[in-house]
Design a protein around this motif. Structure first.
Motif, PDB file in Angstrom:
ATOM      1  N   PHE A 270      -0.034  54.575  53.413  1.00  0.00           N
ATOM      2  CA  PHE A 270      -1.392  54.829  53.487  1.00  0.00           C
ATOM      3  C   PHE A 270      -1.801  55.009  52.312  1.00  0.00           C
ATOM      4  CE2 PHE A 270      -4.675  58.045  54.118  1.00  0.00           C
ATOM      5  CZ  PHE A 270      -5.233  57.167  55.170  1.00  0.00           C
ATOM      6  N   ASP A 271      -2.862  54.326  51.882  1.00  0.00           N
ATOM      7  CA  ASP A 271      -3.461  54.417  50.519  1.00  0.00           C
ATOM      8  C   ASP A 271      -4.922  55.093  51.093  1.00  0.00           C
ATOM      9  OD1 ASP A 271      -4.932  53.900  48.329  1.00  0.00           O
ATOM     10  OD2 ASP A 271      -4.132  52.138  47.778  1.00  0.00           O
ATOM     11  N   LEU A 272      -5.070  55.955  50.081  1.00  0.00           N
ATOM     12  CA  LEU A 272      -6.307  56.876  50.486  1.00  0.00           C
ATOM     13  C   LEU A 272      -7.551  56.206  50.318  1.00  0.00           C
ATOM     14  CD1 LEU A 272      -7.901  59.516  50.973  1.00  0.00           C
ATOM     15  CD2 LEU A 272      -7.473  60.268  48.712  1.00  0.00           C
ATOM     16  N   ASN A 273      -7.755  55.180  49.180  1.00  0.00           N
ATOM     17  CA  ASN A 273      -8.848  54.400  49.128  1.00  0.00           C
ATOM     18  C   ASN A 273     -10.193  55.211  49.640  1.00  0.00           C
ATOM     19  OD1 ASN A 273      -8.358  51.947  47.809  1.00  0.00           O
ATOM     20  ND2 ASN A 273      -7.510  51.265  50.009  1.00  0.00           N
ATOM     21  N   TRP A 274     -10.422  56.258  48.625  1.00  0.00           N
ATOM     22  CA  TRP A 274     -11.657  57.104  48.822  1.00  0.00           C
ATOM     23  C   TRP A 274     -12.986  56.247  48.874  1.00  0.00           C
ATOM     24  CZ3 TRP A 274     -13.636  60.757  51.683  1.00  0.00           C
ATOM     25  CH2 TRP A 274     -14.705  61.670  50.994  1.00  0.00           C
TER      26      TRP A 274
ATOM     27  N   ALA B 223      -4.210  65.084  57.360  1.00  0.00           N
ATOM     28  CA  ALA B 223      -3.286  64.871  58.430  1.00  0.00           C
ATOM     29  C   ALA B 223      -2.596  63.394  58.701  1.00  0.00           C
ATOM     30  CB  ALA B 223      -3.812  65.373  59.844  1.00  0.00           C
ATOM     31  N   LEU B 224      -3.440  62.663  58.281  1.00  0.00           N
ATOM     32  CA  LEU B 224      -3.003  61.094  58.083  1.00  0.00           C
ATOM     33  C   LEU B 224      -2.324  60.821  56.902  1.00  0.00           C
ATOM     34  CD1 LEU B 224      -6.391  59.188  58.904  1.00  0.00           C
ATOM     35  CD2 LEU B 224      -4.637  60.076  60.536  1.00  0.00           C
ATOM     36  N   MET B 225      -2.702  61.773  55.637  1.00  0.00           N
ATOM     37  CA  MET B 225      -1.866  61.513  54.626  1.00  0.00           C
ATOM     38  C   MET B 225      -0.241  61.835  54.647  1.00  0.00           C
ATOM     39  SD  MET B 225      -5.074  62.421  51.994  1.00  0.00           S
ATOM     40  CE  MET B 225      -4.352  62.418  50.454  1.00  0.00           C
ATOM     41  N   ASP B 226      -0.460  63.294  55.440  1.00  0.00           N
ATOM     42  CA  ASP B 226       0.845  63.700  55.507  1.00  0.00           C
ATOM     43  C   ASP B 226       1.889  62.927  56.324  1.00  0.00           C
ATOM     44  OD1 ASP B 226       2.616  65.610  54.686  1.00  0.00           O
ATOM     45  OD2 ASP B 226       2.668  66.803  56.728  1.00  0.00           O
ATOM     46  N   ALA B 227       1.256  62.132  57.323  1.00  0.00           N
ATOM     47  CA  ALA B 227       2.215  61.361  58.434  1.00  0.00           C
ATOM     48  C   ALA B 227       2.757  60.123  57.798  1.00  0.00           C
ATOM     49  CB  ALA B 227       1.356  61.266  59.480  1.00  0.00           C
ATOM     50  N   ALA B 228       2.296  59.683  56.405  1.00  0.00           N
ATOM     51  CA  ALA B 228       2.757  58.339  56.029  1.00  0.00           C
ATOM     52  C   ALA B 228       4.013  58.710  55.438  1.00  0.00           C
ATOM     53  CB  ALA B 228       1.850  57.995  54.893  1.00  0.00           C
ATOM     54  N   ASP B 229       4.800  57.489  55.300  1.00  0.00           N
ATOM     55  CA  ASP B 229       6.059  57.429  54.764  1.00  0.00           C
ATOM     56  C   ASP B 229       6.041  57.144  52.976  1.00  0.00           C
ATOM     57  OD1 ASP B 229       7.763  57.468  57.114  1.00  0.00           O
ATOM     58  OD2 ASP B 229       6.870  55.521  57.572  1.00  0.00           O
ATOM     59  N   VAL B 230       4.861  56.316  52.689  1.00  0.00           N
ATOM     60  CA  VAL B 230       4.559  56.168  51.591  1.00  0.00           C
ATOM     61  C   VAL B 230       2.966  56.589  51.173  1.00  0.00           C
ATOM     62  CG1 VAL B 230       4.342  54.379  49.416  1.00  0.00           C
ATOM     63  CG2 VAL B 230       6.276  54.381  51.124  1.00  0.00           C
ATOM     64  N   LEU B 231       2.781  57.598  50.462  1.00  0.00           N
ATOM     65  CA  LEU B 231       1.478  57.913  50.257  1.00  0.00           C
ATOM     66  C   LEU B 231       0.979  57.425  48.894  1.00  0.00           C
ATOM     67  CD1 LEU B 231      -1.381  59.470  50.909  1.00  0.00           C
ATOM     68  CD2 LEU B 231      -0.279  61.529  50.164  1.00  0.00           C
ATOM     69  N   LEU B 232      -0.118  56.607  48.877  1.00  0.00           N
ATOM     70  CA  LEU B 232      -0.675  56.157  47.551  1.00  0.00           C
ATOM     71  C   LEU B 232      -2.010  56.797  47.476  1.00  0.00           C
ATOM     72  CD1 LEU B 232       0.447  52.415  48.419  1.00  0.00           C
ATOM     73  CD2 LEU B 232       1.248  53.569  46.466  1.00  0.00           C
ATOM     74  N   LEU B 233      -2.280  57.138  46.200  1.00  0.00           N
ATOM     75  CA  LEU B 233      -3.782  57.682  45.923  1.00  0.00           C
ATOM     76  C   LEU B 233      -3.844  58.039  44.539  1.00  0.00           C
ATOM     77  CD1 LEU B 233      -3.821  61.621  46.893  1.00  0.00           C
ATOM     78  CD2 LEU B 233      -1.623  60.289  46.523  1.00  0.00           C
ATOM     79  N   GLY B 234      -5.123  57.884  44.004  1.00  0.00           N
ATOM     80  CA  GLY B 234      -5.500  57.898  42.701  1.00  0.00           C
ATOM     81  C   GLY B 234      -5.890  59.459  42.469  1.00  0.00           C
ATOM     82  N   ALA B 235      -5.509  59.838  41.258  1.00  0.00           N
ATOM     83  CA  ALA B 235      -5.760  61.562  40.806  1.00  0.00           C
ATOM     84  C   ALA B 235      -6.943  61.626  41.065  1.00  0.00           C
ATOM     85  CB  ALA B 235      -5.133  61.547  39.302  1.00  0.00           C
ATOM     86  N   ASP B 236      -8.180  60.643  40.759  1.00  0.00           N
ATOM     87  CA  ASP B 236      -9.623  61.214  40.468  1.00  0.00           C
ATOM     88  C   ASP B 236      -9.945  61.336  42.098  1.00  0.00           C
ATOM     89  OD1 ASP B 236      -9.188  58.436  41.185  1.00  0.00           O
ATOM     90  OD2 ASP B 236     -10.914  57.670  40.180  1.00  0.00           O
TER      91      ASP B 236
ATOM     92  N   ASN C 129       7.536  59.247  49.480  1.00  0.00           N
ATOM     93  CA  ASN C 129       7.279  59.063  48.398  1.00  0.00           C
ATOM     94  C   ASN C 129       5.765  59.347  47.987  1.00  0.00           C
ATOM     95  OD1 ASN C 129       9.658  58.478  46.356  1.00  0.00           O
ATOM     96  ND2 ASN C 129       9.867  56.769  48.111  1.00  0.00           N
ATOM     97  N   VAL C 130       5.390  60.123  47.309  1.00  0.00           N
ATOM     98  CA  VAL C 130       3.908  60.380  46.933  1.00  0.00           C
ATOM     99  C   VAL C 130       3.592  59.956  45.671  1.00  0.00           C
ATOM    100  CG1 VAL C 130       1.916  62.037  46.449  1.00  0.00           C
ATOM    101  CG2 VAL C 130       3.792  62.506  48.128  1.00  0.00           C
ATOM    102  N   VAL C 131       2.490  58.733  45.626  1.00  0.00           N
ATOM    103  CA  VAL C 131       2.652  57.977  44.413  1.00  0.00           C
ATOM    104  C   VAL C 131       1.232  57.975  43.808  1.00  0.00           C
ATOM    105  CG1 VAL C 131       2.415  55.472  43.128  1.00  0.00           C
ATOM    106  CG2 VAL C 131       4.080  56.412  45.227  1.00  0.00           C
ATOM    107  N   VAL C 132       0.913  58.806  42.803  1.00  0.00           N
ATOM    108  CA  VAL C 132      -0.359  59.323  42.141  1.00  0.00           C
ATOM    109  C   VAL C 132      -0.747  58.435  40.864  1.00  0.00           C
ATOM    110  CG1 VAL C 132      -1.561  61.076  41.533  1.00  0.00           C
ATOM    111  CG2 VAL C 132       0.156  61.395  43.071  1.00  0.00           C
ATOM    112  N   LYS C 133      -1.888  57.811  40.649  1.00  0.00           N
ATOM    113  CA  LYS C 133      -2.383  56.905  39.503  1.00  0.00           C
ATOM    114  C   LYS C 133      -3.407  57.864  38.976  1.00  0.00           C
ATOM    115  CE  LYS C 133      -3.152  54.307  42.783  1.00  0.00           C
ATOM    116  NZ  LYS C 133      -3.793  53.028  43.849  1.00  0.00           N
ATOM    117  N   ASP C 134      -3.147  57.997  37.541  1.00  0.00           N
ATOM    118  CA  ASP C 134      -4.144  58.893  36.927  1.00  0.00           C
ATOM    119  C   ASP C 134      -5.129  58.081  35.826  1.00  0.00           C
ATOM    120  OD1 ASP C 134      -2.839  58.437  34.255  1.00  0.00           O
ATOM    121  OD2 ASP C 134      -1.734  60.285  34.418  1.00  0.00           O
ATOM    122  N   ALA C 135      -5.968  58.667  35.184  1.00  0.00           N
ATOM    123  CA  ALA C 135      -7.030  58.197  34.722  1.00  0.00           C
ATOM    124  C   ALA C 135      -6.418  57.447  33.324  1.00  0.00           C
ATOM    125  CB  ALA C 135      -8.060  58.959  34.195  1.00  0.00           C
TER     126      ALA C 135
END
Length: 376
Positions: free
Chosen positions: A196-200, A215-228, A251-257
Protein backbone atom coordinates in the motif's frame (compact mmCIF):
# COMPACT_ATOMS: atom_id res chain seq x y z
CA UNK A 1 23.36 -12.33 -1.13
CA UNK A 2 26.40 -11.23 -3.11
CA UNK A 3 26.62 -12.93 -6.43
CA UNK A 4 22.90 -13.78 -6.50
CA UNK A 5 21.51 -13.78 -10.03
CA UNK A 6 19.19 -10.78 -9.58
CA UNK A 7 19.19 -9.95 -13.26
CA UNK A 8 18.25 -13.12 -15.09
CA UNK A 9 15.96 -12.59 -18.04
CA UNK A 10 12.40 -13.88 -18.00
CA UNK A 11 11.81 -17.35 -19.39
CA UNK A 12 9.70 -16.83 -22.57
CA UNK A 13 7.28 -19.61 -21.63
CA UNK A 14 6.91 -18.31 -18.08
CA UNK A 15 6.19 -14.83 -19.44
CA UNK A 16 2.96 -16.11 -20.99
CA UNK A 17 1.59 -17.15 -17.58
CA UNK A 18 -0.56 -15.27 -15.13
CA UNK A 19 0.79 -12.05 -13.63
CA UNK A 20 2.95 -12.42 -10.56
CA UNK A 21 2.03 -8.91 -9.41
CA UNK A 22 -1.34 -7.20 -9.82
CA UNK A 23 -1.89 -3.45 -9.44
CA UNK A 24 -5.37 -2.01 -8.93
CA UNK A 25 -6.43 1.60 -9.38
CA UNK A 26 -7.50 4.39 -11.71
CA UNK A 27 -5.47 5.67 -14.63
CA UNK A 28 -6.43 8.66 -16.72
CA UNK A 29 -5.85 10.46 -19.96
CA UNK A 30 -3.45 13.35 -19.36
CA UNK A 31 -3.53 16.60 -21.34
CA UNK A 32 -0.16 18.37 -21.34
CA UNK A 33 0.00 21.97 -22.59
CA UNK A 34 2.10 22.70 -25.63
CA UNK A 35 3.52 25.78 -23.94
CA UNK A 36 3.65 27.40 -20.46
CA UNK A 37 1.05 29.86 -19.33
CA UNK A 38 -2.48 29.99 -17.89
CA UNK A 39 -4.88 27.51 -19.48
CA UNK A 40 -6.97 30.23 -21.12
CA UNK A 41 -3.97 31.15 -23.28
CA UNK A 42 -2.96 27.62 -24.32
CA UNK A 43 -4.05 26.66 -27.83
CA UNK A 44 -3.14 22.97 -27.82
CA UNK A 45 -2.45 19.97 -25.61
CA UNK A 46 -0.55 16.72 -26.05
CA UNK A 47 -2.29 13.54 -24.89
CA UNK A 48 -0.45 11.24 -22.52
CA UNK A 49 -1.40 8.62 -19.93
CA UNK A 50 -1.16 8.79 -16.16
CA UNK A 51 -1.93 6.66 -13.12
CA UNK A 52 0.14 5.52 -10.16
CA UNK A 53 -0.92 1.87 -10.17
CA UNK A 54 -0.58 1.32 -13.92
CA UNK A 55 2.81 3.08 -13.73
CA UNK A 56 3.91 0.57 -11.10
CA UNK A 57 2.59 -2.30 -13.23
CA UNK A 58 4.51 -1.05 -16.25
CA UNK A 59 7.72 -0.58 -14.27
CA UNK A 60 7.37 -4.06 -12.80
CA UNK A 61 7.02 -5.47 -16.31
CA UNK A 62 10.18 -3.60 -17.35
CA UNK A 63 11.93 -5.21 -14.38
CA UNK A 64 10.99 -8.65 -15.63
CA UNK A 65 8.08 -9.25 -13.26
CA UNK A 66 4.89 -10.43 -14.95
CA UNK A 67 2.29 -7.83 -14.02
CA UNK A 68 -1.38 -7.09 -14.45
CA UNK A 69 -3.57 -4.02 -14.01
CA UNK A 70 -7.17 -4.09 -12.78
CA UNK A 71 -9.35 -1.03 -13.36
CA UNK A 72 -12.34 0.42 -15.21
CA UNK A 73 -12.31 2.78 -18.21
CA UNK A 74 -15.02 4.45 -20.22
CA UNK A 75 -16.26 3.20 -23.58
CA UNK A 76 -14.47 6.08 -25.26
CA UNK A 77 -11.32 6.93 -27.17
CA UNK A 78 -9.39 7.86 -24.04
CA UNK A 79 -10.28 4.52 -22.44
CA UNK A 80 -9.14 2.58 -25.51
CA UNK A 81 -5.95 4.61 -25.75
CA UNK A 82 -5.23 4.12 -22.06
CA UNK A 83 -5.77 0.37 -22.11
CA UNK A 84 -3.68 -0.06 -25.24
CA UNK A 85 -0.89 2.09 -23.80
CA UNK A 86 -0.66 0.08 -20.60
CA UNK A 87 -0.79 -3.20 -22.55
CA UNK A 88 2.06 -1.95 -24.76
CA UNK A 89 4.25 -1.87 -21.66
CA UNK A 90 3.82 -5.61 -21.27
CA UNK A 91 1.03 -5.46 -18.68
CA UNK A 92 -1.92 -7.87 -18.64
CA UNK A 93 -5.08 -5.74 -19.04
CA UNK A 94 -7.55 -8.61 -19.36
CA UNK A 95 -9.35 -7.54 -16.15
CA UNK A 96 -9.92 -3.92 -17.20
CA UNK A 97 -13.69 -3.38 -17.45
CA UNK A 98 -15.16 -1.08 -20.10
CA UNK A 99 -18.02 0.93 -18.58
CA UNK A 100 -20.69 1.85 -21.16
CA UNK A 101 -22.11 4.74 -19.10
CA UNK A 102 -19.23 6.45 -17.27
CA UNK A 103 -16.28 8.26 -18.87
CA UNK A 104 -12.54 7.71 -18.56
CA UNK A 105 -11.03 10.17 -16.09
CA UNK A 106 -8.95 13.09 -17.37
CA UNK A 107 -6.52 15.54 -15.85
CA UNK A 108 -4.85 18.60 -17.28
CA UNK A 109 -1.46 19.96 -16.32
CA UNK A 110 -1.01 23.72 -16.13
CA UNK A 111 2.60 24.90 -16.37
CA UNK A 112 3.72 28.29 -15.17
CA UNK A 113 5.95 30.51 -17.24
CA UNK A 114 6.97 34.12 -17.64
CA UNK A 115 4.13 35.21 -19.91
CA UNK A 116 3.09 38.23 -17.86
CA UNK A 117 -0.52 37.03 -17.95
CA UNK A 118 -2.48 37.77 -14.74
CA UNK A 119 -3.12 34.11 -13.88
CA UNK A 120 0.29 32.73 -14.81
CA UNK A 121 1.54 30.42 -12.03
CA UNK A 122 5.11 31.61 -12.52
CA UNK A 123 8.21 29.91 -13.82
CA UNK A 124 8.94 26.51 -12.29
CA UNK A 125 5.45 26.04 -10.89
CA UNK A 126 2.68 23.73 -12.09
CA UNK A 127 -0.83 22.66 -11.12
CA UNK A 128 -2.95 19.63 -11.91
CA UNK A 129 -6.65 19.96 -12.73
CA UNK A 130 -8.61 16.72 -12.25
CA UNK A 131 -11.81 15.78 -14.07
CA UNK A 132 -12.43 12.36 -12.56
CA UNK A 133 -15.62 12.70 -10.48
CA UNK A 134 -18.08 10.08 -11.70
CA UNK A 135 -15.44 8.35 -13.80
CA UNK A 136 -15.60 4.69 -14.73
CA UNK A 137 -12.90 3.83 -12.19
CA UNK A 138 -14.81 5.60 -9.41
CA UNK A 139 -17.42 2.84 -9.81
CA UNK A 140 -14.95 0.19 -8.57
CA UNK A 141 -16.41 -1.69 -5.61
CA UNK A 142 -16.21 -5.07 -3.83
CA UNK A 143 -18.38 -6.42 -6.66
CA UNK A 144 -15.08 -6.63 -8.54
CA UNK A 145 -14.28 -9.82 -6.64
CA UNK A 146 -17.14 -11.59 -8.43
CA UNK A 147 -15.81 -10.70 -11.89
CA UNK A 148 -14.11 -13.77 -13.44
CA UNK A 149 -11.25 -11.86 -15.10
CA UNK A 150 -10.23 -10.06 -11.91
CA UNK A 151 -10.60 -13.22 -9.83
CA UNK A 152 -8.38 -15.07 -12.31
CA UNK A 153 -5.56 -12.52 -12.03
CA UNK A 154 -5.72 -12.36 -8.25
CA UNK A 155 -5.74 -16.14 -7.96
CA UNK A 156 -2.47 -16.43 -9.86
CA UNK A 157 -0.62 -13.52 -8.21
CA UNK A 158 1.87 -13.31 -5.38
CA UNK A 159 1.56 -9.55 -4.86
CA UNK A 160 -1.29 -7.03 -4.94
CA UNK A 161 -0.42 -3.33 -5.04
CA UNK A 162 -2.92 -0.68 -3.86
CA UNK A 163 -2.76 3.02 -3.00
CA UNK A 164 -4.51 5.75 -1.07
CA UNK A 165 -5.59 7.35 -4.35
CA UNK A 166 -8.11 4.57 -4.96
CA UNK A 167 -9.45 4.86 -1.42
CA UNK A 168 -10.24 8.55 -2.05
CA UNK A 169 -12.24 8.14 -5.26
CA UNK A 170 -15.62 7.01 -3.91
CA UNK A 171 -17.31 5.09 -1.13
CA UNK A 172 -17.28 1.98 -3.31
CA UNK A 173 -13.55 2.35 -4.03
CA UNK A 174 -12.80 2.78 -0.33
CA UNK A 175 -14.82 -0.30 0.53
CA UNK A 176 -12.99 -2.31 -2.15
CA UNK A 177 -9.56 -1.28 -0.81
CA UNK A 178 -10.68 -2.04 2.73
CA UNK A 179 -12.05 -5.43 1.70
CA UNK A 180 -8.87 -6.42 -0.15
CA UNK A 181 -6.49 -5.14 2.52
CA UNK A 182 -7.88 -5.31 6.03
CA UNK A 183 -7.84 -8.64 7.85
CA UNK A 184 -9.59 -10.98 7.80
CA UNK A 185 -8.91 -10.75 4.08
CA UNK A 186 -11.21 -12.35 1.51
CA UNK A 187 -10.26 -15.54 -0.26
CA UNK A 188 -9.14 -13.46 -3.26
CA UNK A 189 -6.22 -11.90 -1.39
CA UNK A 190 -5.62 -14.42 1.39
CA UNK A 191 -1.99 -15.46 1.17
CA UNK A 192 -1.02 -12.56 -1.12
CA UNK A 193 1.63 -10.01 -0.21
CA UNK A 194 -0.31 -6.72 -0.25
CA UNK A 195 1.53 -3.42 -0.62
CA UNK A 196 0.00 0.00 0.00
CA UNK A 197 1.45 3.34 -1.14
CA UNK A 198 -0.05 6.32 0.71
CA UNK A 199 0.11 8.53 -2.41
CA UNK A 200 -1.46 11.47 -0.58
CA UNK A 201 -3.51 13.68 -2.91
CA UNK A 202 -5.17 16.38 -0.77
CA UNK A 203 -7.52 17.49 -3.56
CA UNK A 204 -9.08 14.04 -3.70
CA UNK A 205 -9.95 14.10 -0.01
CA UNK A 206 -12.06 17.27 -0.06
CA UNK A 207 -15.37 16.24 1.46
CA UNK A 208 -13.98 12.87 2.50
CA UNK A 209 -12.43 11.76 5.78
CA UNK A 210 -8.72 10.81 5.61
CA UNK A 211 -9.04 9.32 9.09
CA UNK A 212 -9.77 6.04 7.29
CA UNK A 213 -6.18 5.87 6.04
CA UNK A 214 -4.26 4.68 9.17
CA UNK A 215 -6.25 1.45 9.38
CA UNK A 216 -5.52 0.73 5.73
CA UNK A 217 -1.85 1.53 6.18
CA UNK A 218 -1.46 -0.76 9.17
CA UNK A 219 -3.17 -3.62 7.32
CA UNK A 220 -0.55 -3.68 4.55
CA UNK A 221 2.34 -6.13 4.36
CA UNK A 222 4.54 -3.47 2.74
CA UNK A 223 3.80 0.20 3.49
CA UNK A 224 5.35 2.84 1.22
CA UNK A 225 5.12 6.55 1.96
CA UNK A 226 6.96 9.84 1.74
CA UNK A 227 8.07 11.63 4.89
CA UNK A 228 6.40 14.85 3.69
CA UNK A 229 3.02 13.23 3.04
CA UNK A 230 3.23 11.30 6.32
CA UNK A 231 3.86 14.60 8.10
CA UNK A 232 0.78 16.09 6.43
CA UNK A 233 -1.50 13.15 7.19
CA UNK A 234 -0.10 11.77 10.44
CA UNK A 235 1.94 14.57 11.98
CA UNK A 236 5.31 12.85 11.67
CA UNK A 237 7.63 11.73 8.90
CA UNK A 238 10.16 10.01 11.15
CA UNK A 239 10.66 6.39 10.05
CA UNK A 240 10.89 5.01 13.59
CA UNK A 241 7.83 6.94 14.76
CA UNK A 242 5.92 5.63 11.74
CA UNK A 243 7.11 2.10 12.46
CA UNK A 244 5.76 2.42 15.99
CA UNK A 245 2.48 3.83 14.65
CA UNK A 246 2.09 0.93 12.21
CA UNK A 247 3.30 -2.28 13.86
CA UNK A 248 1.66 -4.76 11.46
CA UNK A 249 3.45 -4.33 8.08
CA UNK A 250 6.54 -6.47 7.55
CA UNK A 251 8.31 -3.36 6.24
CA UNK A 252 7.61 0.37 6.48
CA UNK A 253 9.49 2.21 3.70
CA UNK A 254 9.87 5.99 4.10
CA UNK A 255 11.27 8.39 1.47
CA UNK A 256 12.52 11.74 2.80
CA UNK A 257 13.25 15.12 1.24
CA UNK A 258 17.00 14.41 1.14
CA UNK A 259 16.36 11.42 -1.16
CA UNK A 260 17.20 8.92 1.57
CA UNK A 261 14.86 5.95 1.79
CA UNK A 262 14.67 4.07 5.06
CA UNK A 263 13.07 0.65 5.44
CA UNK A 264 12.22 -0.40 8.99
CA UNK A 265 11.41 -4.04 9.65
CA UNK A 266 8.93 -5.34 12.19
CA UNK A 267 11.81 -5.95 14.63
CA UNK A 268 12.83 -2.28 14.43
CA UNK A 269 15.92 -2.88 12.28
CA UNK A 270 16.36 0.09 9.94
CA UNK A 271 18.26 0.16 6.66
CA UNK A 272 18.74 3.47 4.86
CA UNK A 273 19.97 3.98 1.32
CA UNK A 274 20.49 7.29 -0.48
CA UNK A 275 19.28 7.81 -4.02
CA UNK A 276 21.75 7.84 -6.89
CA UNK A 277 22.92 11.14 -8.31
CA UNK A 278 20.79 11.72 -11.40
CA UNK A 279 20.72 14.24 -14.24
CA UNK A 280 16.93 14.64 -14.36
CA UNK A 281 15.11 14.82 -17.69
CA UNK A 282 11.52 14.31 -16.48
CA UNK A 283 10.51 13.83 -12.84
CA UNK A 284 7.10 12.25 -13.47
CA UNK A 285 6.78 8.61 -12.44
CA UNK A 286 9.95 8.28 -10.36
CA UNK A 287 8.07 7.43 -7.17
CA UNK A 288 6.10 4.70 -8.92
CA UNK A 289 9.31 3.35 -10.46
CA UNK A 290 10.91 3.21 -7.01
CA UNK A 291 7.93 1.29 -5.64
CA UNK A 292 8.18 -1.18 -8.52
CA UNK A 293 11.89 -1.74 -7.95
CA UNK A 294 11.46 -2.27 -4.23
CA UNK A 295 8.55 -4.64 -4.75
CA UNK A 296 10.41 -6.56 -7.48
CA UNK A 297 13.30 -7.01 -5.09
CA UNK A 298 10.89 -8.18 -2.40
CA UNK A 299 9.39 -10.80 -4.72
CA UNK A 300 12.87 -12.01 -5.61
CA UNK A 301 13.92 -12.36 -1.99
CA UNK A 302 16.65 -9.71 -2.07
CA UNK A 303 17.93 -8.34 1.22
CA UNK A 304 16.71 -4.95 2.39
CA UNK A 305 19.59 -2.90 1.02
CA UNK A 306 19.36 -4.48 -2.43
CA UNK A 307 15.60 -3.91 -2.51
CA UNK A 308 16.18 -0.23 -1.81
CA UNK A 309 18.93 -0.04 -4.41
CA UNK A 310 16.78 -1.68 -7.05
CA UNK A 311 14.09 0.87 -6.24
CA UNK A 312 16.55 3.74 -6.55
CA UNK A 313 17.97 2.40 -9.82
CA UNK A 314 14.51 1.99 -11.31
CA UNK A 315 13.63 5.54 -10.23
CA UNK A 316 16.88 6.90 -11.66
CA UNK A 317 16.13 5.37 -15.05
CA UNK A 318 12.64 6.90 -14.96
CA UNK A 319 14.12 10.31 -14.13
CA UNK A 320 16.39 10.20 -17.17
CA UNK A 321 13.69 9.13 -19.64
CA UNK A 322 11.46 11.67 -21.45
CA UNK A 323 8.62 9.19 -22.02
CA UNK A 324 6.40 6.99 -19.91
CA UNK A 325 8.71 3.97 -19.85
CA UNK A 326 12.35 4.00 -18.87
CA UNK A 327 14.92 1.77 -20.49
CA UNK A 328 16.58 -0.46 -17.91
CA UNK A 329 20.31 -1.20 -17.97
CA UNK A 330 21.69 -4.66 -18.77
CA UNK A 331 21.56 -7.27 -16.04
CA UNK A 332 25.36 -7.19 -15.51
CA UNK A 333 25.12 -3.49 -14.65
CA UNK A 334 22.27 -4.03 -12.20
CA UNK A 335 24.05 -6.93 -10.48
CA UNK A 336 27.25 -4.87 -10.10
CA UNK A 337 25.38 -1.87 -8.67
CA UNK A 338 23.35 -3.93 -6.22
CA UNK A 339 26.59 -5.44 -4.90
CA UNK A 340 28.59 -2.16 -4.91
CA UNK A 341 30.27 -0.85 -1.78
CA UNK A 342 28.70 2.16 -0.09
CA UNK A 343 31.38 4.41 -1.54
CA UNK A 344 31.00 3.11 -5.07
CA UNK A 345 27.21 3.41 -4.87
CA UNK A 346 27.53 7.03 -3.72
CA UNK A 347 29.96 7.77 -6.56
CA UNK A 348 27.60 6.44 -9.26
CA UNK A 349 26.08 8.96 -11.67
CA UNK A 350 23.06 8.39 -13.94
CA UNK A 351 22.13 10.47 -16.98
CA UNK A 352 20.32 10.05 -20.28
CA UNK A 353 23.70 9.06 -21.75
CA UNK A 354 24.22 6.18 -19.37
CA UNK A 355 25.57 5.19 -15.96
CA UNK A 356 29.04 6.06 -14.76
CA UNK A 357 30.24 4.15 -11.71
CA UNK A 358 33.51 2.83 -10.23
CA UNK A 359 32.01 -0.69 -10.41
CA UNK A 360 31.42 -0.47 -14.18
CA UNK A 361 34.88 0.03 -15.69
CA UNK A 362 34.29 -2.24 -18.65
CA UNK A 363 30.53 -2.70 -18.84
CA UNK A 364 28.12 -0.90 -21.18
CA UNK A 365 25.74 1.31 -19.23
CA UNK A 366 22.67 1.41 -21.41
CA UNK A 367 22.95 -0.87 -24.40
CA UNK A 368 21.05 -4.04 -25.13
CA UNK A 369 18.53 -3.31 -22.39
CA UNK A 370 17.03 -6.36 -20.76
CA UNK A 371 14.86 -7.18 -17.75
CA UNK A 372 16.90 -6.88 -14.57
CA UNK A 373 15.08 -9.21 -12.26
CA UNK A 374 14.79 -12.89 -13.05
CA UNK A 375 11.68 -15.03 -13.14
CA UNK A 376 10.94 -17.40 -10.30
Amino acid sequence: MAGQDTAATVDPEAATGLPEAVCLGESMAVLLPERPGPLETVEGFRVSLGGAESNVAGALAALGVRSGWISRVGDDGFGRRLTAGVAARGVDVSAVVVDPARPTGIYLKEVGGSTGEPHDLGSGRSRLHYYRAGSAAAALSPALLAEPAAARLLAGARLLHLSGITAALSDGCLELVRTLLVRPRPAATRGLLVSFDLNWRPALWHGRDPAVLPALMDAADVLLLGADEAEAVLGTGDPHALRARFPSPANVVVKDADRLVTAVGRDGTAVGEAALTVEVVEATGAGDAFAAGYLAGTLRGLDQRRRLRLGHLSAACALTAPGDQAELPPREVVAALLDASAGDWAATRVSADGIVSPVLPALPSRQGASPVVGAR
